[in-house]
Design a protein around this motif. Sequence first.
Motif, PDB file in Angstrom:
ATOM      1  N   PHE A 306      81.359  29.870   4.805  1.00 55.11           N
ATOM      2  CA  PHE A 306      80.591  29.113   5.792  1.00 55.11           C
ATOM      3  C   PHE A 306      81.451  28.911   7.030  1.00 55.11           C
ATOM      4  N   GLY A 307      80.807  28.649   8.137  1.00 54.56           N
ATOM      5  CA  GLY A 307      81.526  28.412   9.381  1.00 54.56           C
ATOM      6  C   GLY A 307      80.764  27.446  10.267  1.00 54.56           C
ATOM      7  N   MET A 308      81.513  26.551  10.928  1.00 53.86           N
ATOM      8  CA  MET A 308      80.897  25.544  11.795  1.00 53.86           C
ATOM      9  C   MET A 308      81.751  25.344  13.036  1.00 53.86           C
ATOM     10  N   GLY A 309      81.102  24.998  14.135  1.00 59.40           N
ATOM     11  CA  GLY A 309      81.811  24.684  15.365  1.00 59.40           C
ATOM     12  C   GLY A 309      82.239  23.222  15.374  1.00 59.40           C
ATOM     13  N   ILE A 310      83.531  22.988  15.555  1.00 61.21           N
ATOM     14  CA  ILE A 310      84.028  21.607  15.550  1.00 61.21           C
ATOM     15  C   ILE A 310      83.484  20.843  16.755  1.00 61.21           C
ATOM     16  N   GLU A 311      83.342  21.529  17.906  1.00 58.16           N
ATOM     17  CA  GLU A 311      82.770  20.861  19.079  1.00 58.16           C
ATOM     18  C   GLU A 311      81.352  20.381  18.798  1.00 58.16           C
ATOM     19  N   ARG A 312      80.549  21.240  18.161  1.00 62.62           N
ATOM     20  CA  ARG A 312      79.166  20.858  17.867  1.00 62.62           C
ATOM     21  C   ARG A 312      79.112  19.630  16.953  1.00 62.62           C
ATOM     22  N   ILE A 313      79.951  19.625  15.928  1.00 60.78           N
ATOM     23  CA  ILE A 313      79.974  18.490  15.004  1.00 60.78           C
ATOM     24  C   ILE A 313      80.454  17.228  15.721  1.00 60.78           C
ATOM     25  N   THR A 314      81.462  17.364  16.570  1.00 61.29           N
ATOM     26  CA  THR A 314      81.977  16.201  17.305  1.00 61.29           C
ATOM     27  C   THR A 314      80.923  15.635  18.250  1.00 61.29           C
ATOM     28  N   MET A 315      80.189  16.519  18.915  1.00 63.73           N
ATOM     29  CA  MET A 315      79.136  16.062  19.811  1.00 63.73           C
ATOM     30  C   MET A 315      78.059  15.296  19.052  1.00 63.73           C
ATOM     31  N   LEU A 316      77.730  15.752  17.851  1.00 60.00           N
ATOM     32  CA  LEU A 316      76.730  15.048  17.044  1.00 60.00           C
ATOM     33  C   LEU A 316      77.268  13.709  16.550  1.00 60.00           C
ATOM     34  N   LYS A 317      78.506  13.734  16.083  1.00 63.62           N
ATOM     35  CA  LYS A 317      79.069  12.528  15.476  1.00 63.62           C
ATOM     36  C   LYS A 317      79.239  11.412  16.488  1.00 63.62           C
ATOM     37  N   TYR A 318      79.701  11.760  17.711  1.00 64.99           N
ATOM     38  CA  TYR A 318      79.968  10.748  18.726  1.00 64.99           C
ATOM     39  C   TYR A 318      78.930  10.744  19.854  1.00 64.99           C
ATOM     40  N   GLN A 319      77.869  11.517  19.697  1.00 64.25           N
ATOM     41  CA  GLN A 319      76.766  11.571  20.656  1.00 64.25           C
ATOM     42  C   GLN A 319      77.272  11.903  22.062  1.00 64.25           C
ATOM     43  N   ILE A 320      78.051  12.976  22.151  1.00 61.41           N
ATOM     44  CA  ILE A 320      78.577  13.492  23.413  1.00 61.41           C
ATOM     45  C   ILE A 320      77.663  14.612  23.885  1.00 61.41           C
ATOM     46  N   LYS A 321      77.268  14.580  25.148  1.00 59.51           N
ATOM     47  CA  LYS A 321      76.245  15.509  25.623  1.00 59.51           C
ATOM     48  C   LYS A 321      76.789  16.652  26.465  1.00 59.51           C
ATOM     49  N   ASP A 322      78.074  16.645  26.803  1.00 59.10           N
ATOM     50  CA  ASP A 322      78.635  17.694  27.657  1.00 59.10           C
ATOM     51  C   ASP A 322      79.903  18.246  27.013  1.00 59.10           C
ATOM     52  N   LEU A 323      79.858  19.519  26.657  1.00 58.12           N
ATOM     53  CA  LEU A 323      80.982  20.168  25.976  1.00 58.12           C
ATOM     54  C   LEU A 323      82.239  20.199  26.834  1.00 58.12           C
ATOM     55  N   ARG A 324      82.084  20.199  28.139  1.00 56.26           N
ATOM     56  CA  ARG A 324      83.239  20.334  29.046  1.00 56.26           C
ATOM     57  C   ARG A 324      84.150  19.114  29.018  1.00 56.26           C
ATOM     58  N   LEU A 325      83.647  17.988  28.548  1.00 61.82           N
ATOM     59  CA  LEU A 325      84.473  16.782  28.482  1.00 61.82           C
ATOM     60  C   LEU A 325      85.676  16.973  27.559  1.00 61.82           C
TER      61      LEU A 325
END
Length: 341
Positions: A306-325
Amino acid sequence: MVENIQRVEQEIAAAHIGNAAELEQFRITYIGRKGQIAALFDDLKLVAPEQRRQVGQDLNRLKNLAQEKLEQAQEQLAATTADTAETSFDFSLPPVPGTLGTRHPLSLVRNEIVRIFERIGFNVSEGPEMEDDWHNFTALNFPENHPAREMQDTFFLSQDRDKLLRTHTSTVQVRLMEMQKPPLRSIMPGRVYRNEAISARAHMVFHQVEGLYVDKNVSFADLKQTLYYFAKELFGQDTKVRFRPSFFPFTEPSAEIDISCLICKGEGCNICKGSGWVEIGGSGMVDPNVLQNCGIDPEAYSGFAFGMGIERITMLKYQIKDLRLFTENDVRFLKQFEGVI
């Protein structure tokens, strides 16, 4: 002309320079390009030829006099400022408390993912970020004409395209299977690179965590239960998980992993586009060709990955809407994670 020179010389001698403003005014009045000394030099052409030599010498002496006074005033003001700075500090003030830095949100989530999988027997494996075609593509069952081999997706480092920046951490899975015999149970967090335009939802540099379990009689049910456990540990016990059929060259059968939206709790919102579900990664049973490419007998062993994007999970967990941050190093953003370990 001589009277004007004497008048300016007297003004320079009497001029008082007590601060930076007066210093600048003195420079403009006497030494500047439009100052009085410059005007006297312009009038030198009006002086009789037999007097011009002597007047010129007087003007040079006047200019040197003004320059010396300016430099002396600069030195005195600099010394006065330094003395004032030393004596004006109040040593009775309390010290400024030391400020501690904060962990980056990607590091926080990566560490938490590692802890979750370590509790069920997974260890951590790492590999090089600069890879070759075999480990990045060929061993993983990518055909020669696969789009991922094209320049728009991959950063190639050599003209023959054999050296490249890895596009996924599956390369570590290949190296692990080449170096060790089953049973294998490991996760592979790391940085990957893809030739993509930077936006709020995509970046050319990002992080993945992949997992691999190879042993006898490993089934898709083992994969599902592992990911059920992971999602509930990371996102909460109320989190729901679903698998959607998909295709990946290195797994068969393959599935994409969705979790119930953390924002709307599955009711539908703009984050999940009204579906109530958010994708977090891909998974599947390791293709027998991949096992064989890595020297593992597919008749005796099976496995899942399996494989997952850590950025995607972090954005979901902390409700961050912009990857560039994540890559801008804005202290205001990072300070929001103080106290999180």
